[in-house]
Design a protein around this motif. Structure first.
Motif, short mmCIF file in Angstrom:
data_model
loop_
_atom_site.label_atom_id
_atom_site.label_comp_id
_atom_site.label_asym_id
_atom_site.label_seq_id
_atom_site.Cartn_x
_atom_site.Cartn_y
_atom_site.Cartn_z
N UNK A 195 79.11 35.00 -10.93
CA UNK A 195 77.90 35.82 -10.87
C UNK A 195 77.24 36.12 -12.50
N UNK A 196 75.88 36.11 -11.48
CA UNK A 196 74.41 36.02 -12.78
C UNK A 196 73.78 37.10 -12.93
N UNK A 217 74.06 47.99 -0.49
CA UNK A 217 73.40 46.49 -0.11
C UNK A 217 73.25 46.00 -1.01
N UNK A 218 73.62 44.56 -1.72
CA UNK A 218 73.98 44.23 -2.59
C UNK A 218 73.76 42.62 -2.55
N UNK A 219 72.51 41.55 -3.51
CA UNK A 219 72.47 40.37 -3.00
C UNK A 219 72.86 40.20 -4.45
N UNK A 220 74.04 39.00 -5.42
CA UNK A 220 73.86 38.57 -6.18
C UNK A 220 73.46 36.78 -6.54
N UNK A 221 73.51 36.57 -7.38
CA UNK A 221 73.07 35.72 -7.56
C UNK A 221 74.02 34.61 -8.39
N UNK A 228 75.15 34.99 -2.80
CA UNK A 228 76.49 35.58 -2.03
C UNK A 228 75.34 37.26 -1.76
N UNK A 229 75.78 37.99 -0.73
CA UNK A 229 75.86 39.16 -0.26
C UNK A 229 76.48 39.79 0.85
N UNK A 340 69.74 43.40 -12.43
CA UNK A 340 70.62 43.79 -12.97
C UNK A 340 71.55 42.51 -13.32
N UNK A 341 71.81 41.70 -15.00
CA UNK A 341 72.44 40.21 -15.41
C UNK A 341 74.15 40.90 -15.12
#
Length: 347
Positions: A195-196, A217-221, A228-229, A340-341
């Motif tokens: 995760x970034x 509800x989250x969106x991960x880079x 990843x949602x 957020x990083x």
């Protein structure tokens, strides 16, 4: 050599631990429960009677029970707010520790526990039992085998409405901290990616019986330009998803869907002419090892094997902190309204 274990926290969840331990023949032979600890001695006594633990020492103070039993292992089943005290006490007294999730209630506490585990030379791991189910193992194998090409997207839906009562209904960030970490950890495991960053919107919907944060509800880079949602609610009455979420993996060649229960479908492009090529169905491979698909029983067995063999367990705390960082990154994003990083070192 049989390990001598103290179980700390004798509420309802402890019964699942003991059933898993007693149902697994090898771990059951390799571990003896010698002590039970709970703030309410009556609760511990009732648990001992239910599981025929006739010779256990019962107490309200973990350190005293560890010393009285000469235990070398602690099973931590306490509420999250008590985790740091329990785990740090056990590690300082030379015990290996398997904890309920979350690993800790803050990144600072988590890093302190990792440092203490490294200093003590003891095994410290977390019960991420959702990794040890057939569906998650099958998804990981399919990704590793390149069934749908290079993975670019993981999308998970979790909509369910459990009425627990107790501490969960009073927690802040209840969905993210107590439940979503299962899906976050599984997504990290399935994808093999890191995760970034994360952007998250959290709410407590109308009609919620939780104090705070029952929906997120989250969106991960992720590394490798993957995404990843996660869409989830713990107060969504009606037609529910699986407890394991409903999954869609998107790759360069096709997609895999899994309903979180028994239904899988892997599809790649077909050969139809025109705008859309249609689809071709492929078989989804079985889990590599059936012994690793029994949930709580498998994670207990894996932990015990790690202790006896000296190897690192799959859900070791220094790996699991990466899943915890996803949770706290999402919580921080929800609080600030900003992306957020995510970095374990940066917290």
């Amino acid at each position: 050599m049989t390990s001598r274990a103290v179980l700390c926290g004798c509420g309802a969840m402890a019964k699942g631990w003991l059933r898993a331990l007693q149902s697994a023949s090898d771990p059951g032979r390799e571990v003896e429960i010698v002590g039970l600890v709970d703030l309410d001695p009556a609760t511990a006594k009732a648990l001992a009677a239910e599981f025929a633990l006739e010779d256990v020492i019962i107490g309200t103070d973990l350190a005293s029970v560890i010393e009285a039993t000469r235990a070398n292992m602690v099973f931590d089943v306490v509420v999250p707010s008590a985790r740091f005290h329990v785990v740090s006490t056990a590690l300082k007294l030379g015990c290996h520790v398997l904890s309920e999730k979350p690993l800790a209630t803050s990144m600072d506490e988590a890093k302190a526990l990792l440092a203490l585990a490294a200093q003590s030379g003891r095994v410290h791991a977390v019960v991420q039992n959702r990794r040890f189910i057939s569906g998650v193992r099958r998804l990981r194998r399919a990704v590793e085998d390149g069934l749908i090409g290079e993975l670019s997207g993981i999308h998970c839906d979790f909509f369910i409405a459990p009425h627990f009562g107790g501490f969960r209904e009073e927690m802040d960030n209840v969905l993210l901290l107590d439940m979503a970490i299962h899906t976050f950890d599984a997504a990290r495991f399935v994808s093999g990616k890191h995760p970034l960053s994360v952007y998250c919107v959290e709410s407590n919907p109308s009609g919620s019986w939780y104090a705070h944060g029952a929906s997120a509800n989250a969106i991960f880079k992720l590394s490798g330009d993957a995404v990843f949602t996660y869409r989830g609610s713990w107060c969504a009455e009606g037609r529910r998803t699986s407890w394991e979420s409903a999954w869609r993996l998107v790759g360069s060649k096709g997609m895999i869907t899994w309903d979180g229960e028994e239904t899988f479908e892997a599809t790649v492009a077909g050969s139809e002419p025109g705008l859309l090529r249609g689809q071709q169905i492929l078989p989804v491979p079985l889990a590599p090892d059936e012994d690793e698909t029994h949930g709580h029983r498998s994670v207990l067995a894996e932990f015990i094997d790690a202790v006896t063999s000296g190897r690192k367990p799959e859900t070791a705390s220094d790996d699991n902190i990466n899943s915890l960082s996803m949770v706290f990154g999402a919580i921080e994003s929800a609080r600030t309204g900003l992306p957020v990083s995510i970095s374990v070192e940066g917290h």
